[in-house]
Design a protein around this motif. Structure first.
Motif, PDB file in Angstrom:
ATOM      1  N   ASP A 713       0.802  -1.225   0.000  1.00  0.00           N
ATOM      2  CA  ASP A 713       0.000   0.000   0.000  1.00  0.00           C
ATOM      3  C   ASP A 713       0.834   1.273   0.000  1.00  0.00           C
ATOM      4  O   ASP A 713       0.297   2.352  -0.258  1.00  0.00           O
ATOM      5  CB  ASP A 713      -0.922   0.028   1.232  1.00  0.00           C
ATOM      6  N   ASP A 714       2.134   1.233   0.315  1.00  0.00           N
ATOM      7  CA  ASP A 714       2.915   2.482   0.357  1.00  0.00           C
ATOM      8  C   ASP A 714       4.275   2.274  -0.291  1.00  0.00           C
ATOM      9  O   ASP A 714       4.701   1.156  -0.586  1.00  0.00           O
ATOM     10  CB  ASP A 714       3.060   2.990   1.794  1.00  0.00           C
ATOM     11  N   ILE A 715       4.985   3.386  -0.483  1.00  0.00           N
ATOM     12  CA  ILE A 715       6.261   3.377  -1.210  1.00  0.00           C
ATOM     13  C   ILE A 715       7.342   2.658  -0.416  1.00  0.00           C
ATOM     14  O   ILE A 715       8.200   1.983  -0.992  1.00  0.00           O
ATOM     15  CB  ILE A 715       6.685   4.829  -1.529  1.00  0.00           C
ATOM     16  N   ALA A 716       7.318   2.786   0.924  1.00  0.00           N
ATOM     17  CA  ALA A 716       8.344   2.126   1.747  1.00  0.00           C
ATOM     18  C   ALA A 716       8.285   0.619   1.573  1.00  0.00           C
ATOM     19  O   ALA A 716       9.322  -0.046   1.468  1.00  0.00           O
ATOM     20  CB  ALA A 716       8.144   2.514   3.216  1.00  0.00           C
ATOM     21  N   GLN A 717       7.076   0.084   1.548  1.00  0.00           N
ATOM     22  CA  GLN A 717       6.924  -1.350   1.317  1.00  0.00           C
ATOM     23  C   GLN A 717       7.447  -1.720  -0.075  1.00  0.00           C
ATOM     24  O   GLN A 717       8.068  -2.781  -0.262  1.00  0.00           O
ATOM     25  CB  GLN A 717       5.459  -1.748   1.470  1.00  0.00           C
ATOM     26  N   PHE A 718       7.174  -0.879  -1.041  1.00  0.00           N
ATOM     27  CA  PHE A 718       7.637  -1.106  -2.415  1.00  0.00           C
ATOM     28  C   PHE A 718       9.151  -1.226  -2.460  1.00  0.00           C
ATOM     29  O   PHE A 718       9.706  -2.172  -3.046  1.00  0.00           O
ATOM     30  CB  PHE A 718       7.158   0.033  -3.317  1.00  0.00           C
ATOM     31  N   HIS A 719       9.853  -0.262  -1.844  1.00  0.00           N
ATOM     32  CA  HIS A 719      11.321  -0.282  -1.875  1.00  0.00           C
ATOM     33  C   HIS A 719      11.875  -1.489  -1.122  1.00  0.00           C
ATOM     34  O   HIS A 719      12.847  -2.109  -1.574  1.00  0.00           O
ATOM     35  CB  HIS A 719      11.870   1.013  -1.269  1.00  0.00           C
ATOM     36  N   PHE A 720      11.291  -1.838   0.011  1.00  0.00           N
ATOM     37  CA  PHE A 720      11.772  -2.995   0.772  1.00  0.00           C
ATOM     38  C   PHE A 720      11.640  -4.282  -0.044  1.00  0.00           C
ATOM     39  O   PHE A 720      12.572  -5.084  -0.121  1.00  0.00           O
ATOM     40  CB  PHE A 720      10.986  -3.120   2.085  1.00  0.00           C
ATOM     41  N   LEU A 721      10.486  -4.485  -0.657  1.00  0.00           N
ATOM     42  CA  LEU A 721      10.263  -5.709  -1.424  1.00  0.00           C
ATOM     43  C   LEU A 721      11.152  -5.750  -2.667  1.00  0.00           C
ATOM     44  O   LEU A 721      11.623  -6.826  -3.074  1.00  0.00           O
ATOM     45  CB  LEU A 721       8.790  -5.816  -1.815  1.00  0.00           C
ATOM     46  N   ARG A 722      11.365  -4.610  -3.285  1.00  0.00           N
ATOM     47  CA  ARG A 722      12.231  -4.561  -4.473  1.00  0.00           C
ATOM     48  C   ARG A 722      13.657  -4.948  -4.100  1.00  0.00           C
ATOM     49  O   ARG A 722      14.325  -5.683  -4.837  1.00  0.00           O
ATOM     50  CB  ARG A 722      12.203  -3.162  -5.076  1.00  0.00           C
ATOM     51  N   GLU A 723      14.113  -4.453  -2.914  1.00  0.00           N
ATOM     52  CA  GLU A 723      15.460  -4.813  -2.460  1.00  0.00           C
ATOM     53  C   GLU A 723      15.577  -6.305  -2.159  1.00  0.00           C
ATOM     54  O   GLU A 723      16.647  -6.888  -2.282  1.00  0.00           O
ATOM     55  CB  GLU A 723      15.812  -4.005  -1.208  1.00  0.00           C
ATOM     56  N   GLN A 724      14.466  -6.938  -1.757  1.00  0.00           N
ATOM     57  CA  GLN A 724      14.487  -8.369  -1.454  1.00  0.00           C
ATOM     58  C   GLN A 724      14.346  -9.234  -2.704  1.00  0.00           C
ATOM     59  O   GLN A 724      14.385 -10.465  -2.597  1.00  0.00           O
ATOM     60  CB  GLN A 724      13.351  -8.705  -0.477  1.00  0.00           C
ATOM     61  N   GLY A 725      14.168  -8.622  -3.854  1.00  0.00           N
ATOM     62  CA  GLY A 725      14.131  -9.378  -5.103  1.00  0.00           C
ATOM     63  C   GLY A 725      12.742  -9.705  -5.596  1.00  0.00           C
ATOM     64  O   GLY A 725      12.583 -10.519  -6.510  1.00  0.00           O
TER      65      GLY A 725
END
Length: 762
Positions: A713-725
């Motif tokens: 739902d938010d950008i912080a979650q987006f960046h975290f998941l992207r970093e995890q692959g």
């Protein structure tokens, strides 16, 4: 014998009592006389001692203390004398002495002798000023012929006057002797005499007892023989004769009794013969009656057993042996009447097993029956271990636990002290079902939803009380299941609304009120839509869009989820085919599969839907939860392989919330894992949460599965998941679920590439 001993004892007791009474009076008189004479003798002796000789007169007149103390010491030689004192004619103390030198006598003569004018010797019993015990205080005046009021008289002159007046009567009081005699010491001197008197009386008492026994035995001996003869006659011993010594009335009575005994003996012999004949006839009749009685008992037993079987069939559930609805209704109606009369409370707990239909559909009705029997046994033991439900009907039938039908049970708590006690029992019922049940090799955990209604505050009739408890049960079920709720008036409207919602839901599919919304799954590397999840919505004509969280559980309970699921699967495939026909190449459409759908018939349904919709099988993705595929892992592996053979892709929804075995996951023909929204939302709450998400992603990649994160739902979650692959994301960050026409615009416009570029710049 009882009468004989009573007479003998009465005579003996009377004679002994007379002797004891006489002895007591004589002993008391002798002891008292000895005490009185001893006291008088001591008094005379002491008075004679203090009044003897002219030396006492010289000593008192001239206050010669040394002489007076010698006189007092002579008095104290008597063991009974406790103290002595000498006073002058005016009452002033000259000298005194006591046995206890630390204590002194009062100097005021008025406390001792209240009347100075008297010339007599006084004896007064009072409390001793020395020891605190009782003393006989004697006050003796000392007389002299010399006038004590003359002054300056020398010893010679005083002696001459005494010599001249020797033959004259003493007229003048020179002073007083006061002597205290201990009454306890006086009594002590008499104790020896009293002991001798008691000893003599005791000896006489023994002699009297002996003589009494001799006399009473001689008097009552004939009566004893009569009593023994009466006992023998009562016992049927008629061979003995009455024997007595002497002559007179006893001998005449003996002759009469012996004559009576002779007649009785002959009569008894005749009666014995007749009795023997009668006994033989009675034995014969008794044997006949015994055979008839045995046959009758067998017949009664058969009738009783048949009656019990009929009662059992009529009043007890054949599956669980618990009371059925009929017995429950009759007994509860009786309990309500009793509680009304006694003004007590009754609690009714209504239990419904959560998702029981799923077990019946998955494992079959045989497994369902075994589970119901186990539930009934656990509830019975939990409510009252010492009062298990009886297998046969009786007048005291208990309805502590009953089965009304299906997966519905009731528990009745009679004479409830307070309402919260029912809550304690409900918690115990929930706890009793927490342990897994082994049913045909499967470990099954079944949870109940419990509704509680209290009589008379909630209802006063069986029908209304059951309705209130049922309403409370549905409230507990809609609040999350595996819980209990007390009925309140606020639930009434909810219950009515639920019934209306159930009726509307049954007609929703027929009236085409169901519709599908689509939520895109976005590839964050390319910004393209990699798929969509089809989500059902209910467009109610009065309430508008009804949340799936509200009507999906209701559909599962009502058994409509299979019908609704089939419509959802067909409509999703048709819509996906329609998108492709319009040139909108949707890579796949994901459809959720309910646990109640996933059975052998579901595979045939998928085949028919693919044929009817003409959709390529690879475009259909079926989402199943961990709980669905792990409930029967071996059967799930076979079913998943059959679905895979059709060309469909398979995804595990809400991954991480169940208890999947890694070894089983590696054997499942899966294509995708969807990380549950709860892990995504809470990733930043602690390092452990973030590590857990990383571990889930790493595990999925190790199994060569496509990973999708939902609920982003938010950008912080987006960046975290992207970093995890993570490459594919689904959530409100990109789009909420939208109708098919709006979703078609999203696919045509492709707006997510620019959105992702903007987020990467932040």
């Amino acid at each position: 014998m009882l009468r004989y001993f009573t007479i003998r004892q009465s005579i003996g007791i009377m004679l002994v009592a007379v002797f004891l009474f006489t002895s007591a009076i004589i002993s008391a008189y002798l002891v008292y006389d000895r005490y009185t004479s001893s006291k008088q003798q001591l008094s005379n002796e002491l008075i004679q001692t203090v009044r003897s000789g002219a030396q006492q007169q010289f000593a008192i007149y001239f206050s010669d203390k040394e002489v007076l103390l010698q006189s007092i010491d002579n008095l104290l030689k008597h063991s009974s004398v406790e103290y002595a004192a000498v006073y002058d004619r005016l009452g002033t103390i000259i000298t005194s002495r006591t046995r206890e030198e630390s204590k002194e006598l009062p100097t005021d003569f008025s406390q001792i002798r209240t009347d100075f004018s008297t010339l007599d010797v006084t004896q007064i019993e009072r409390e001793s000023p020395i020891s605190g015990g009782n003393v006989i205080e004697m006050s003796a005046p000392i007389f002299s012929p010399v006038n004590p009021y003359q002054k300056n008289i020398s010893r010679n002159t005083f002696g001459a006057q005494l010599a001249n007046a020797r033959n004259q009567g003493a007229q003048n009081v020179l002073g007083y002797y006061v002597i205290g005699v201990s009454t306890e010491a006086l009594r002590g001197n008499v104790y020896g005499y009293a002991a001798k008197v008691a000893a003599v009386c005791f000896v006489l008492f023994l002699v009297v007892i002996y003589l009494t026994l001799m006399v009473t035995h001689k008097i009552t001996a004939p009566l004893a023989n009569l009593a023994q003869l009466a006992d023998d006659i009562a016992d049927g011993k008629l061979d003995n004769t009455f024997k007595t010594q002497g002559s007179g009335e006893a001998r005449r009575i003996a002759g009469m009794l012996n004559l009576v005994l002779s007649d009785l003996s002959s009569h008894k012999a005749k009666m014995d013969v007749e009795s023997q004949l009668l006994n033989m006839k009675v034995d014969e009749r008794t044997e006949q009656l015994s055979r008839r009685n045995q046959e009758l008992n067998q017949a009664v037993q058969q009738v009783t057993q048949a009656k019990d079987r009929m009662r059992k069939l009529a009043y007890y559930d054949s599956l669980t042996s618990l009371p059925n609805r009929q017995l429950f209704t009759e007994q509860l109606e009786l309990l309500l009447k009793i509680s009304k009369r006694e003004k007590s409370n009754i609690a009714l707990l209504f239990l419904d097993l959560d998702n029981f239909k799923r077990i019946n559909d998955s494992l079959g009705h045989t497994a369902g029956d075994m589970l119901l029997r186990e539930v009934g046994a656990r509830l019975s033991n939990c409510v009252r271990e010492s009062d298990l439900i009886s297998q046969y009907f009786d007048g005291e039938s208990k309805i502590d636990v009953s089965r009304l039908g299906g997966d519905e049970f009731t528990v009745v708590l009679n004479k409830l002290d307070e309402a919260k006690t029912a809550g304690v029992v409900a918690e115990r019922l929930l706890e009793s079902l927490q342990a897994p049940m082994l049913i045909e090799g499967h470990e099954i955990v079944i949870t109940p939803s419990i509704g509680i209604a209290i009589a008379p505050q909630d209802a006063t009739s069986v029908k209304d009380l059951l309705k209130r408890a049922d309403t409370a049960m549905y409230h507990a079920k809609t609040s999350g299941k595996n819980s209990f709720s007390f009925y309140s008036s606020a639930m009434k409207g909810t219950s009515v609304g639920r019934l209306k919602l159930e009726a509307d839901l049954r007609r929703a599919v027929e009236r085409q009120e169901m519709t599908l919304y689509f939520q895109p799954q976005v590839n964050i590397e390319t910004g393209e839509i990699s798929g969509a999840e089809a989500l059902i919505r209910w467009n109610h004509p009065e309430h508008g869009l009804v949340s799936p969280a509200r009507f999906i559980p209701l559909a599962e309970e009502m058994g409509l989820i299979v019908q609704i699921g089939a419509w959802t699967l067909l409509e999703a495939c048709r819509q996906c085919k329609a998108f492709h026909d319009k040139g909108l190449k949707l890579p796949k459409v994901a459809v959720n599969v309910s646990s109640l759908q996933f059975n052998a018939a579901f595979i045939e349904l998928v085949k028919q839907v693919l044929i009817e919709s003409q959709l390529e099988p690879k475009l259909l993705e079926l989402e199943l939860t961990e709980g669905v595929i792990m409930s029967n892992a071996k059967a799930s592996i076979q079913a998943l392989h059959e679905l895979k053979s059709l060309g469909c892709t398979l995804s595990v929804d809400d991954f991480g919330t169940g208890y999947s075995s890694l070894s089983y996951l590696s054997r499942f023909p899966l294509d995708e894992l969807k990380i549950d929204r709860s892990f995504v939302v809470d990733y930043d709450k602690s390092d452990n949460n973030a590590s857990l998400v990383s571990a889930i992603i790493a595990m999925g990649k190790s199994l060569n599965l496509r990973m999708v994160a939902e609920g982003v739902d938010d950008i912080a979650q987006f960046h975290f998941l992207r970093e995890q692959g993570i490459q594919i994301i689904q959530g409100y960050l990109f789009s909420q679920p939208v109708p098919s026409d709006e979703f078609a615009l999203l696919m045509a416009d492709a707006p997510f590439k620019q959105q992702i570029d903007d987020m990467m710049k932040d």
